[in-house]
Every structure is written in C-alpha cells, then in structure tokens.
Motif scaffolding. Structure first.
Motif, mmCIF file in Angstrom:
data_model
loop_
_atom_site.group_PDB
_atom_site.id
_atom_site.type_symbol
_atom_site.label_atom_id
_atom_site.label_comp_id
_atom_site.label_asym_id
_atom_site.label_seq_id
_atom_site.Cartn_x
_atom_site.Cartn_y
_atom_site.Cartn_z
ATOM 1 N N VAL A 119 0.945 -1.211 0.099
ATOM 2 C CA VAL A 119 -0.069 0.051 0.012
ATOM 3 C C VAL A 119 0.993 1.254 -0.071
ATOM 4 O O VAL A 119 1.787 1.387 0.696
ATOM 5 N N GLY A 120 0.674 2.140 -0.860
ATOM 6 C CA GLY A 120 1.362 3.269 -1.036
ATOM 7 C C GLY A 120 2.794 3.268 -2.294
ATOM 8 O O GLY A 120 3.856 2.395 -1.973
ATOM 9 N N PHE A 165 7.816 7.457 -3.908
ATOM 10 C CA PHE A 165 9.046 7.813 -4.117
ATOM 11 C C PHE A 165 9.928 6.401 -3.895
ATOM 12 O O PHE A 165 10.565 5.816 -4.513
ATOM 13 N N ILE A 166 9.602 5.790 -2.709
ATOM 14 C CA ILE A 166 10.389 4.827 -1.956
ATOM 15 C C ILE A 166 9.835 3.295 -2.669
ATOM 16 O O ILE A 166 10.806 2.326 -2.499
ATOM 17 N N ASP A 183 -2.894 2.191 -3.929
ATOM 18 C CA ASP A 183 -2.601 3.658 -3.593
ATOM 19 C C ASP A 183 -3.892 4.514 -3.523
ATOM 20 O O ASP A 183 -4.920 4.215 -4.378
ATOM 21 N N LEU A 184 -3.782 5.456 -3.039
ATOM 22 C CA LEU A 184 -5.040 6.508 -2.931
ATOM 23 C C LEU A 184 -5.365 6.741 -4.098
ATOM 24 O O LEU A 184 -6.349 7.126 -4.624
ATOM 25 N N VAL A 200 -7.343 -0.253 -1.789
ATOM 26 C CA VAL A 200 -6.858 -0.607 -0.464
ATOM 27 C C VAL A 200 -7.726 -1.643 0.274
ATOM 28 O O VAL A 200 -7.266 -2.607 0.835
ATOM 29 N N VAL A 234 2.245 7.691 3.541
ATOM 30 C CA VAL A 234 3.125 8.840 4.476
ATOM 31 C C VAL A 234 2.825 8.333 5.981
ATOM 32 O O VAL A 234 2.081 7.807 6.347
ATOM 33 N N PRO A 235 3.814 9.051 6.820
ATOM 34 C CA PRO A 235 3.678 8.840 8.039
ATOM 35 C C PRO A 235 2.206 8.859 8.625
ATOM 36 O O PRO A 235 2.232 8.123 9.738
ATOM 37 N N HIS A 270 0.394 5.802 8.578
ATOM 38 C CA HIS A 270 1.182 4.583 8.875
ATOM 39 C C HIS A 270 0.107 3.711 9.735
ATOM 40 O O HIS A 270 -0.220 2.641 9.333
ATOM 41 N N GLU A 312 6.821 1.310 6.703
ATOM 42 C CA GLU A 312 7.796 2.325 6.791
ATOM 43 C C GLU A 312 7.683 3.135 7.850
ATOM 44 O O GLU A 312 6.759 3.211 8.748
ATOM 45 N N TRP A 323 14.806 17.900 -3.032
ATOM 46 C CA TRP A 323 14.980 16.564 -4.250
ATOM 47 C C TRP A 323 13.415 15.884 -4.243
ATOM 48 O O TRP A 323 13.468 15.148 -5.110
ATOM 49 N N HIS A 324 12.703 15.905 -3.184
ATOM 50 C CA HIS A 324 11.576 15.365 -3.175
ATOM 51 C C HIS A 324 10.320 15.962 -3.682
ATOM 52 O O HIS A 324 10.180 17.087 -3.580
ATOM 53 N N PHE A 338 4.947 16.092 3.554
ATOM 54 C CA PHE A 338 4.815 15.079 4.697
ATOM 55 C C PHE A 338 6.087 15.203 5.662
ATOM 56 O O PHE A 338 6.092 15.066 6.742
ATOM 57 N N TYR A 381 16.835 6.149 12.058
ATOM 58 C CA TYR A 381 18.036 5.492 11.455
ATOM 59 C C TYR A 381 18.871 5.533 12.455
ATOM 60 O O TYR A 381 19.676 4.315 12.798
ATOM 61 N N ARG A 416 16.453 -2.371 0.939
ATOM 62 C CA ARG A 416 15.192 -2.101 1.627
ATOM 63 C C ARG A 416 14.303 -3.341 1.293
ATOM 64 O O ARG A 416 13.936 -3.510 0.038
HETATM 65 N N1 NAD Z 1 11.430 9.074 -0.281
HETATM 66 C C1 NAD Z 1 12.560 8.481 0.522
HETATM 67 O O1 NAD Z 1 13.543 8.289 -0.153
HETATM 68 C C2 NAD Z 1 12.162 7.555 1.651
HETATM 69 C C3 NAD Z 1 13.454 6.677 2.235
HETATM 70 C C4 NAD Z 1 13.127 6.025 3.172
HETATM 71 C C5 NAD Z 1 11.904 5.905 3.886
HETATM 72 N N2 NAD Z 1 11.034 6.787 3.485
HETATM 73 C C6 NAD Z 1 9.501 6.446 3.785
HETATM 74 O O2 NAD Z 1 8.723 5.817 3.228
HETATM 75 C C7 NAD Z 1 7.452 6.424 3.124
HETATM 76 C C8 NAD Z 1 6.872 6.765 1.959
HETATM 77 O O3 NAD Z 1 7.614 7.733 1.477
HETATM 78 P P1 NAD Z 1 7.594 8.302 -0.144
HETATM 79 O O4 NAD Z 1 8.848 8.992 -0.214
HETATM 80 O O5 NAD Z 1 7.581 7.158 -1.017
HETATM 81 O O6 NAD Z 1 6.353 9.198 0.068
HETATM 82 P P2 NAD Z 1 5.442 9.565 -1.188
HETATM 83 O O7 NAD Z 1 4.679 10.666 -0.766
HETATM 84 O O8 NAD Z 1 6.316 9.864 -2.528
HETATM 85 O O9 NAD Z 1 4.526 8.110 -1.563
HETATM 86 C C9 NAD Z 1 3.680 7.841 -0.513
HETATM 87 C C10 NAD Z 1 2.323 7.042 -1.509
HETATM 88 O O10 NAD Z 1 1.445 6.957 -0.400
HETATM 89 C C11 NAD Z 1 0.108 6.868 -0.854
HETATM 90 N N3 NAD Z 1 -0.850 7.170 0.264
HETATM 91 C C12 NAD Z 1 -0.678 8.074 1.200
HETATM 92 N N4 NAD Z 1 -1.822 7.746 2.112
HETATM 93 C C13 NAD Z 1 -2.255 6.567 1.725
HETATM 94 C C14 NAD Z 1 -3.411 5.985 1.970
HETATM 95 N N5 NAD Z 1 -4.251 6.259 3.176
HETATM 96 N N6 NAD Z 1 -3.771 4.739 1.265
HETATM 97 C C15 NAD Z 1 -3.411 4.323 0.294
HETATM 98 N N7 NAD Z 1 -2.128 4.985 -0.253
HETATM 99 C C16 NAD Z 1 -1.599 6.161 0.281
HETATM 100 C C17 NAD Z 1 0.330 8.502 -1.628
HETATM 101 O O11 NAD Z 1 -0.940 8.573 -2.742
HETATM 102 C C18 NAD Z 1 1.527 8.088 -2.371
HETATM 103 O O12 NAD Z 1 1.366 7.327 -3.663
HETATM 104 C C19 NAD Z 1 7.508 7.709 4.336
HETATM 105 O O13 NAD Z 1 7.082 6.922 5.610
HETATM 106 C C20 NAD Z 1 9.079 7.947 4.467
HETATM 107 O O14 NAD Z 1 9.394 8.546 5.670
HETATM 108 C C21 NAD Z 1 11.053 7.395 2.074
#
Ligand code: NAD
Length: 363
Positions: A10-11, A14-15, A36-37, A57, A74-75, A78, A95, A161-162, A167, A182, A301
């Motif tokens: 789910v989600g 980026f990661i 994903d939403l 979902v 996103v946090p 979670h 995450e 960069w993001h 969030f 970390y 990861r």
């Molecule tokens: N970006 C990084 O480099 C990185 C590195 C390590 C950890 N993380 C962690 O990974 C997690 C995600 O980060 P990201 O950078 O991929 O964020 P992001 O915003 O790029 O992606 C999050 C995705 O989750 C989806 N989402 C949000 N709420 C939702 C819900 N209720 N139901 C379904 N989908 C939902 C969003 O639509 C989005 O596509 C965070 O907790 C972040 O701390 C990110």
C-alpha cells in the motif's frame, strides 16, 4: 523452504521502487498486488509487471492471496493502514515511523497482539554490514566498555529533491521523526535501550519552497521543529549526543561515533546498509578499517520484511514492534523535553535486537 510469502504493497510513491528491486532479489518474498489512494500512481508503478494486480486498499486487505502488507504510505497514514492490515489478520511491515505518535503506535501494538499477527517497521538498514560490523566490534570488546556516542545528520531539507515533500514538514515529519529512526535504531542496536532524554529544538521558517518536480516553486507550511538536538541516556550508562537538522548546508561530521574505554569506532551512515567501520585504539593515532564481519551483504530495503516473515512464531523480529515503539517513544520524549525544558524519562524499553551473522548477498 516453502513457497515465497505473498506481499501486497500500500503506497506506490518515491520509495516504492527501491523495495520492489529488493523484493525481486529476496527468495522469501513475492510481490502480488499494490494499492494507492491514487490508482493511476499504482498502475504506473507496476507497468511492465503484469503478474502484479492493482487493487483498492480495501480489496488488497481482503485478498486472501496477500500474506503480508508492506505499508509505504506517508507517516500520517501509517497507523491507519497498519491497523487495517492487522484487522484483516495479516502480518504488516511499515515504513518508519511505526505511527505518527506513541498513542497510535500503542493501538497498533495492542491490536497486533490481540490478532496474533506480527508487525515490523523500518529502518532495516541497521541489518546491513555497516551497523552490524560495528555492533560485533563492540560485542567483541574492541573498544572496551562503551561510554559515549555522537549521531549527527544535517541537510538543507528534503524539499530540495522530493517532488511531494509536504509530509516531511507535517506532524510525524521533521528531521527527528524522519531521519531519527535510522540513527536511534542504530544507537539502540549498538548501546542498548534508552532511559532518559534531554532535548532542545528550533525552527527557522514557517514555509519552505519545493525545488523539484511538477510543484516546483510551490510553498508548503512547516509545522514541525527543523533542528533537534539532545542527549540520550542509555540504560548501560552510555550517553549519546544526537543532532538532527534540516537547517545545515552540509556537514563533515561522521554520522555516528562510539567511544569506549579502550578505543573509538566510526560507524557508517545508518541510512545505508554498508560502509566502512573504522577503529582507533586508545593510544594509537591512526584509524584502521575493520573488514565487514556481520550483517547482510549488499542488502536493500525489504530485508527487514524478509526478517519478519522468517522469524519463528513467538519471537520478535529484528525490526519488531517493541524496538520500533521504543525508538518512536525516544523521539517523542526528546521533543517533549525540548518543549518542557526538562529531562524526560522514557518509560518504554526493549531488548537489543538479535545480531545478524555475516550473510552473503542473495542471488
Ligand atoms: N523517499 C525516500 O527516499 C524515503 C526513504 C526511506 C523511507 N521513506 C519513507 O517511506 C514512506 C513513503 O515515502 P515516499 O517518499 O515514498 O512518499 P510519497 O509521498 O512519494 O509516496 C507515498 C504514497 O502513499 C500514498 N498514500 C498516502 N496515504 C495513503 C493511504 N491512506 N492509502 C493508500 N495510499 C496512500 C500516496 O498517494 C503516495 O503515492 C514514508 O514513511 C517515508 O518516511 C522514504
């Protein structure tokens, strides 16, 4: 080994890609569905993988094929997504952080215990050769009794960069909640649980400007402290000094150093799986590089998720909920200490997670 464990993600932000590349290399795991939403984002994420289903979902949670849910939202989401998976009787790996608050994280722990499912949480970088080789050096007595540590992370902030950095500046974000897991998970792995914290924190700007992607130039609000510093008092008596900031152009400080009665260790960046561990023995001027001697070689990861699904029933995985709850509690207490200007007792605790022996890279 039986069939791989089926993973539903789910989600798909980026990661997501980093996890998928890692899951492909881990024989214990197979990606079967995503949600994903934003369904278009999910479809785009698995274009070229016809065997992976795109679901809502609710459909993913109800899908009997899914054994374990990987929560990459996103946090702020979670806890909600993890609780939905737990209610569906599925194991979950999330995450970080486990939840935006310890109150929500406690609900997750209670629900998981009642449902008899396992919950694990990032970071799993500490299972790599970097932190694990440093831990082995400490356990083997190379620095004698550990006395102190420093953990320093300073960047200008993730809006550079993001493409959707909102969030990182919302409750549950900030340098401490984002990067602290970390460093603090590494410190707990190296030095054991924390009993008291003393913190101080600041923020300089009410808004930040996105520097990349389609929303480049858009301003976003800042609702969190963007420089957090403090001292963690470990149950062992060791003192860790922590600096987590989104206010620094750069830093030359080593990510983590541990100082003991007989020597000092330089520990690589806990946001990465590998890196060199350096040892300076008391009385000698030069640092020597220790060979990688523990941990998953070439890991990515997802290795924490593999650890969760291969941990025997009744045992806590190395990235289990007790450890990750303790790490979240330490961070929350640090912010509370910063705002109250008093030392705060950390009431939760955990065992040091089991060490990882030297494991060659899968495939
Ligand atoms: N970006 C990084 O480099 C990185 C590195 C390590 C950890 N993380 C962690 O990974 C997690 C995600 O980060 P990201 O950078 O991929 O964020 P992001 O915003 O790029 O992606 C999050 C995705 O989750 C989806 N989402 C949000 N709420 C939702 C819900 N209720 N139901 C379904 N989908 C939902 C969003 O639509 C989005 O596509 C965070 O907790 C972040 O701390 C990110």
């Amino acid at each position: 080994m039986g069939r791989p464990v089926n993973v539903g993600v789910v989600g798909c932000g980026f990661i997501f890609g980093q996890y998928v590349r890692s899951i492909e290399r881990l024989p214990e795991l197979r990606l079967v569905s995503v949600a994903d939403l934003d369904p278009e984002r999910a479809r785009e994420a698995v274009r070229g993988c016809p065997e992976v289903e795109v679901l809502s979902v609710a459909e993913l949670m109800a899908d009997p094929r899914v054994d374990v849910v990987l929560n990459l939202t996103v946090p702020a989401a979670h806890a909600e997504i993890t609780l939905q998976a737990v209610a569906s009787g599925k194991d979950v790996y999330s995450e970080k952080p486990l939840a935006a608050t310890t109150a929500d994280a406690a609900r997750v722990l209670r629900a998981a215990a009642e449902a008899g499912v396992r919950v694990g949480c990032a970071p799993d970088t500490v299972l790599g050769t970097g932190t694990q080789t440093a831990r082995k050096a400490i356990d083997d007595g190379l620095i004698g009794r550990p006395v102190a540590a420093t953990a320093i992370m300073l960047t200008p902030g993730h809006e550079g960069w993001h493409p959707n950095p909102d969030f990182y500046y919302a409750p549950g974000g900030g340098p401490l909640m984002d990067m602290g897991p970390y460093y603090i998970t590494s410190l707990v792995t190296l030095l054991g649980p924390v009993t008291t914290v003393i913190g101080a924190a600041s923020r300089t700007r009410a808004r930040r400007t996105i520097a990349t992607g389609p929303r480049r130039g858009e301003e976003i609000p800042v609702a969190v402290d963007t420089h957090v510093t403090g001292v963690l008092v470990h149950a062992s008596g060791a003192l860790s000094t922590l600096v987590m900031g989104f206010e620094g152009a750069a830093t030359g400080a080593p990510p983590i150093e541990v100082h003991g009665e007989r020597g000092s260790l330089s520990v690589p960046d806990p946001n990465h799986f590998d890196g060199s561990v350096l040892l300076a023995r008391m009385g000698e001027e030069d640092w020597e590089t220790l060979p990688a001697a523990a941990g998953h070689v070439g890991a990515g990861r997802g290795v924490g998720l593999a650890d969760l699904v291969t941990t025997p029933a009744g045992r806590e995985s190395r990235t289990g909920a007790t450890l990750t709850y303790h790490v979240l509690d330490i961070m929350e207490c640090l912010l509370s200490s910063a705002h109250s200007r008093t030392a705060v007792t950390v009431t939760s605790t955990c065992e040091r997670p089991q060490p990882v022996t030297f494991r060659p890279a899968p495939r």
